[in-house]
Scaffold this active site. Structure first.
Site, PDB file in Angstrom:
ATOM      1  N   ARG A  55     -53.023  35.026  21.718  1.00 53.36           N
ATOM      2  CA  ARG A  55     -53.460  36.519  22.436  1.00 53.36           C
ATOM      3  C   ARG A  55     -52.883  36.799  23.877  1.00 53.36           C
ATOM      4  O   ARG A  55     -52.097  37.467  24.181  1.00 53.36           O
ATOM      5  CB  ARG A  55     -54.716  37.055  21.971  1.00 53.36           C
ATOM      6  CG  ARG A  55     -55.193  38.231  22.294  1.00 53.36           C
ATOM      7  CD  ARG A  55     -56.579  38.343  21.982  1.00 53.36           C
ATOM      8  NE  ARG A  55     -56.958  37.939  20.714  1.00 53.36           N
ATOM      9  CZ  ARG A  55     -57.555  38.946  19.901  1.00 53.36           C
ATOM     10  NH1 ARG A  55     -57.192  40.165  20.295  1.00 53.36           N
ATOM     11  NH2 ARG A  55     -57.589  38.632  18.567  1.00 53.36           N
ATOM     12  N   THR A  56     -53.612  36.016  24.482  1.00 52.95           N
ATOM     13  CA  THR A  56     -53.441  35.974  26.006  1.00 52.95           C
ATOM     14  C   THR A  56     -52.115  35.458  26.532  1.00 52.95           C
ATOM     15  O   THR A  56     -51.858  36.018  27.439  1.00 52.95           O
ATOM     16  CB  THR A  56     -54.553  35.032  26.624  1.00 52.95           C
ATOM     17  OG1 THR A  56     -55.950  35.491  26.162  1.00 52.95           O
ATOM     18  CG2 THR A  56     -54.427  35.257  28.133  1.00 52.95           C
ATOM     19  N   LYS A  83     -48.956  13.443  26.338  1.00 58.09           N
ATOM     20  CA  LYS A  83     -48.431  11.947  26.692  1.00 58.09           C
ATOM     21  C   LYS A  83     -49.628  11.423  27.864  1.00 58.09           C
ATOM     22  O   LYS A  83     -49.386  10.341  28.464  1.00 58.09           O
ATOM     23  CB  LYS A  83     -47.170  11.636  27.236  1.00 58.09           C
ATOM     24  CG  LYS A  83     -46.144  11.963  25.959  1.00 58.09           C
ATOM     25  CD  LYS A  83     -44.782  11.996  26.456  1.00 58.09           C
ATOM     26  CE  LYS A  83     -43.871  12.814  25.339  1.00 58.09           C
ATOM     27  NZ  LYS A  83     -42.597  13.245  25.918  1.00 58.09           N
ATOM     28  N   ARG A 105     -54.354  28.580  31.347  1.00 54.54           N
ATOM     29  CA  ARG A 105     -55.663  28.638  30.316  1.00 54.54           C
ATOM     30  C   ARG A 105     -55.921  27.036  30.443  1.00 54.54           C
ATOM     31  O   ARG A 105     -54.977  26.198  30.167  1.00 54.54           O
ATOM     32  CB  ARG A 105     -55.178  29.150  29.055  1.00 54.54           C
ATOM     33  CG  ARG A 105     -56.308  28.858  27.844  1.00 54.54           C
ATOM     34  CD  ARG A 105     -57.476  29.594  27.981  1.00 54.54           C
ATOM     35  NE  ARG A 105     -57.550  30.912  28.056  1.00 54.54           N
ATOM     36  CZ  ARG A 105     -57.668  31.918  26.934  1.00 54.54           C
ATOM     37  NH1 ARG A 105     -57.832  31.229  25.795  1.00 54.54           N
ATOM     38  NH2 ARG A 105     -57.653  33.027  27.045  1.00 54.54           N
ATOM     39  N   HIS A 133     -62.756  34.503  33.171  1.00 56.95           N
ATOM     40  CA  HIS A 133     -61.353  34.797  32.534  1.00 56.95           C
ATOM     41  C   HIS A 133     -61.228  36.549  33.143  1.00 56.95           C
ATOM     42  O   HIS A 133     -61.264  37.620  32.532  1.00 56.95           O
ATOM     43  CB  HIS A 133     -61.479  35.247  31.142  1.00 56.95           C
ATOM     44  CG  HIS A 133     -60.446  35.467  30.084  1.00 56.95           C
ATOM     45  ND1 HIS A 133     -59.088  35.633  30.932  1.00 56.95           N
ATOM     46  CD2 HIS A 133     -59.958  35.743  28.773  1.00 56.95           C
ATOM     47  CE1 HIS A 133     -58.327  35.646  29.797  1.00 56.95           C
ATOM     48  NE2 HIS A 133     -58.801  35.932  28.793  1.00 56.95           N
TER      49      HIS A 133
END
Lengths: 306, 425
Positions: A55-56, A83, A105, A133
């Site tokens: 969504r974001t 990795k 994020r 957020h």
């Protein structure tokens, strides 16, 4: 304008209002047949996502593309990150590629702050751990303004798992900056110790949803993860829903004009019932649409668009 | 023993009138002894303290020689004015057998910069399940007397009781890392206003206070010695006050960073400020300072915790907790307590030496005493430069700060380990 958007507290009332006003202008673009402006042509925006969030990520991607920026999606899975590459090395790589903005994020609170110390470009916090957020708070404020005509003077109830919610933190900071009255509501186990002095001296705390509902203009429901009951934050999902869930009966306690918001993803039957989520008071789908406009405004202003 | 004679001229021993100290064959000689051929050290304006003793040092060897070695940590210690350090047991392998403690002890002797006194683990592998062979460590060449699972709390009350009782046989002491683990799962910083704002999981003060209270009651019950590591909260001070008033044989330490820094520092999300127990509030800092001055907290211990760059240049939640401390401790205590030299000598040398049973340490440099002391320039001010540290690591929380007091020289049994502010080897 500020260089990074790491916290909703980075915005004073004037800057926050500028973002919302700019978003309103840019929303017109989204309703045109050709949904694109040349503003950020030649600029590079990297979406750096260490957590799954379709969504974001899509919202930021659409926002950057509508401003004609080049978009690079860098997801932690299947990349050098899986990795074992450190955040700093990833930052230096993005720096070498000439990223003008990095939208990040991350599951760790404060990761965007660290990133901002290692790259020259702007950093936009797209959700960090249980911290903040800020663009979600901006789109929520935008939604309130478009539905109710203003933010100042509104009484907003934020209900649920405030302790673990980055949405709650950013909303408390932004809404109080914009002059709204905010009450956080939830079981005491899910309200942070010292939350009032931490976020805003005017913040109110209540453990009684029914008592507050008749007095609010906006009720914002937060997602509550079922797993929290395994940590004894509450005894059962049933008891949680009974005490803090928004169902049709509770919705009727709201004033006529009040709206119901949810940042998504919802847990239907937990914090919100389907009939509330799908009601006319619900702004949940609008919030998604407004997200693109607000994120366009943020990128536009941070990258010094004219 | 050194064949060189040193004449330390015009030094103020813990703040007294300036005098001369003549040092030969490891001891301070009587006034009036022949100073012929002596190397003269002009100590005008300098203060002599008994060599500092650190009850809580992480030297990382064996296992993390990239972060610190016994030698590099010893050098940092000597530069900080220390003549003895107690090396914590959380190495890899853990110092839970006579073999490992003897290895650390031997490495310390080879480095020859400070006396390295190993601390033994309380439980096998620090796992909190079974007692390590405490007696074997006590009778080893390392003569271990302090036992600690530091980094972990001996949280099982029955196991803690047994450990406290068992070490009475050889006058041992259990140094407890007081942290109720169930109250600190996932904890990242002090629980309070700042953690609420930063969205970092809180480490509540009660998790420390509850364990100190429990252990003080246990120690009182079995008549054993308890030492509390890195006390960090005002509430812990209250618990210690009660325990001491009740006659419990409890001692406690505070770190320089808990005397100076607060949880506000976490706002940068720079993990150089991440430490366990976490930085607390201004109210806690004030209570700790008062308790140290009063003697409710007996000593200052550094909890010197070197970490490799990659363990600190990362996200806060993924970083290891801990900070460097050996080279800055004296300056910070001087800053916090002021130039009360007898008090500093007591809290940083005499009492820690007594707790650790290090009989060669903690004595004022006076005729007949071991020539184990440090010379401090109280007027000097210096800026902390992480790259200038003798430690292999760079995780000092004081980078850029200007601190008072500089160690000019350190003597260990008549041999200089530091001269002109530089390590001799």
């Amino acid at each position: 304008m500020i260089k990074h958007l790491l916290s909703a507290a980075d915005l004073d009332a004037q800057h926050a209002t500028l973002v919302l006003d700019t978003a309103a202008e840019l929303a017109n673009v989204s309703s045109r047949e050709v949904k694109k402006l040349p503003t950020l042509r030649g600029r590079t925006v990297v979406n750096l996502f260490y957590e799954d969030s379709t969504r974001t990520r899509i919202s930021f991607e659409a926002a950057a593309k509508r401003l004609s920026a080049d978009v690079i999606n860098f997801s932690a899975k299947g990349s050098s990150v899986s990795k074992g590459e450190s955040l700093k090395d990833t930052a230096l790589t993005l720096q070498a590629m000439g990223a003008d903005a990095v939208v990040v994020r991350h599951p760790a609170s404060g990761a965007p702050h660290r990133l901002a110390s290692w790259v020259d470009g702007s950093v936009v916090n797209a959700g960090d751990g249980t911290h903040e957020h800020p663009t979600q708070a901006l789109l929520d404020a935008y939604t309130m303004r478009s539905r109710l005509g203003r933010v100042a003077g509104l009484h907003v109830a934020i209900v649920g798992d405030v302790l673990h919610s980055r949405v709650a933190r950013s909303n408390v900071l932004l809404l109080t900056t914009l002059g709204a009255k905010v009450t956080v509501i939830g079981p005491p186990t899910l309200i942070p110790v010292d939350v009032g002095p931490a976020l805003s001296p005017d913040l109110r705390v209540s453990y009684d949803l029914d008592a507050v509902l008749p007095d609010v203009d906006v009720v914002m429901m937060l997602r509550v993860q079922r797993e929290r009951m395994n940590d004894s934050f509450f005894p059962s999902t049933r008891e949680y829903a009974r005490r803090y869930g928004l169902d049709a009966a509770r919705m009727r306690r709201l004033p006529e004009h009040a709206i119901v918001m949810h940042p998504g993803p919802m847990v239907r039957g937990m914090e919100i019932t389907p009939e509330v989520a799908d009601s006319a008071r619900s702004t949940i789908v609008e919030q998604v649409a407004n997200g693109v406009s607000v994120r366009m405004a943020v990128l536009y202003l941070l990258l010094g668009g004219k | 023993m050194s064949s060189t004679t040193y004449l330390v001229k015009g030094v103020s021993v813990v703040g007294a009138e300036p005098t001369d100290l003549l040092v030969r064959d490891g001891v301070v000689l009587e006034a009036g002894a022949s100073a012929q051929n002596a190397q003269v050290i002009d100590a005008d304006g300098l203060v002599a303290l008994p060599g500092l003793v650190d009850l809580h040092t992480h030297l990382r060897e064996p296992g993390r020689e990239d972060a610190e070695t016994v030698e590099s940590g010893s050098r940092a210690a000597a530069l900080g004015g220390y003549t003895a350090v107690c090396a914590m047991a959380n190495t890899s392998p853990v110092a839970d057998t006579a073999g490992v403690v003897e290895q650390v002890w031997r490495l310390g002797r080879e480095a020859g910069l400070v006396d390295v006194q190993p601390i033994g683990a309380v439980t096998v592998g620090l796992a909190g399940q079974h007692l390590a062979e405490l007696g074997a460590m006590a009778t080893s060449a390392a003569k271990v007397r302090i036992f600690s699972d530091d980094g972990h709390c001996v949280s099982d009350p029955r196991l803690m009781r047994r450990a406290l009782e068992y070490v009475k046989a050889f006058d041992g002491v259990i140094a407890q890392h007081a942290e109720e683990p169930r109250l600190t799962e996932g904890a990242q910083m002090h629980e309070g206003e700042i953690s609420a704002r930063l969205g970092l999981t809180g480490w509540p003060a009660v998790a420390e206070e509850a364990i100190i209270a429990r252990d003080a009651l246990l120690a009182g019950h079995v008549g054993a010695r308890l030492h509390v590591c890195h006390v960090s909260t005002a509430g812990s001070v209250d618990v210690l006050r009660q325990a001491k008033a009740a006659g419990v044989r409890v001692t406690a330490e505070v770190t320089p960073h808990h005397l100076l820094l607060t949880d506000e520092r976490a706002s940068s999300y720079d993990p150089v400020f991440k430490v366990n127990p976490p930085l607390r509030t201004q109210k806690d800092v004030a209570a700790l300072r008062a308790a140290l001055a009063e003697g409710l907290i007996d000593i200052v211990a550094t909890d010197h915790a070197p970490h490799a760059m990659e363990d600190k240049e990362c996200e806060w939640a993924y970083a290891r907790p801990g900070m460097l401390g050996l080279e800055t401790a004296l300056s910070i205590v001087l800053d916090v307590l002021g130039p009360d030299w007898p008090l500093i000598a007591d809290r940083m040398s005499r009492t820690p030496a007594r707790i650790a049973g290090l009989t060669d340490h903690g004595h004022l440099p006076a005729a007949g005493a071991p020539a184990t002391f440090t010379l401090v320039d109280p007027a000097a001010r210096w800026q902390v430069d992480p790259t200038a540290s003798a430690s292999r690591s760079r995780n000092t929380p004081y980078a850029g700060m200007t601190l008072p007091g500089r160690v000019v020289a350190t003597f260990l049994r008549g041999e200089p380990t530091v001269l002109d502010g530089k390590a001799v080897k």
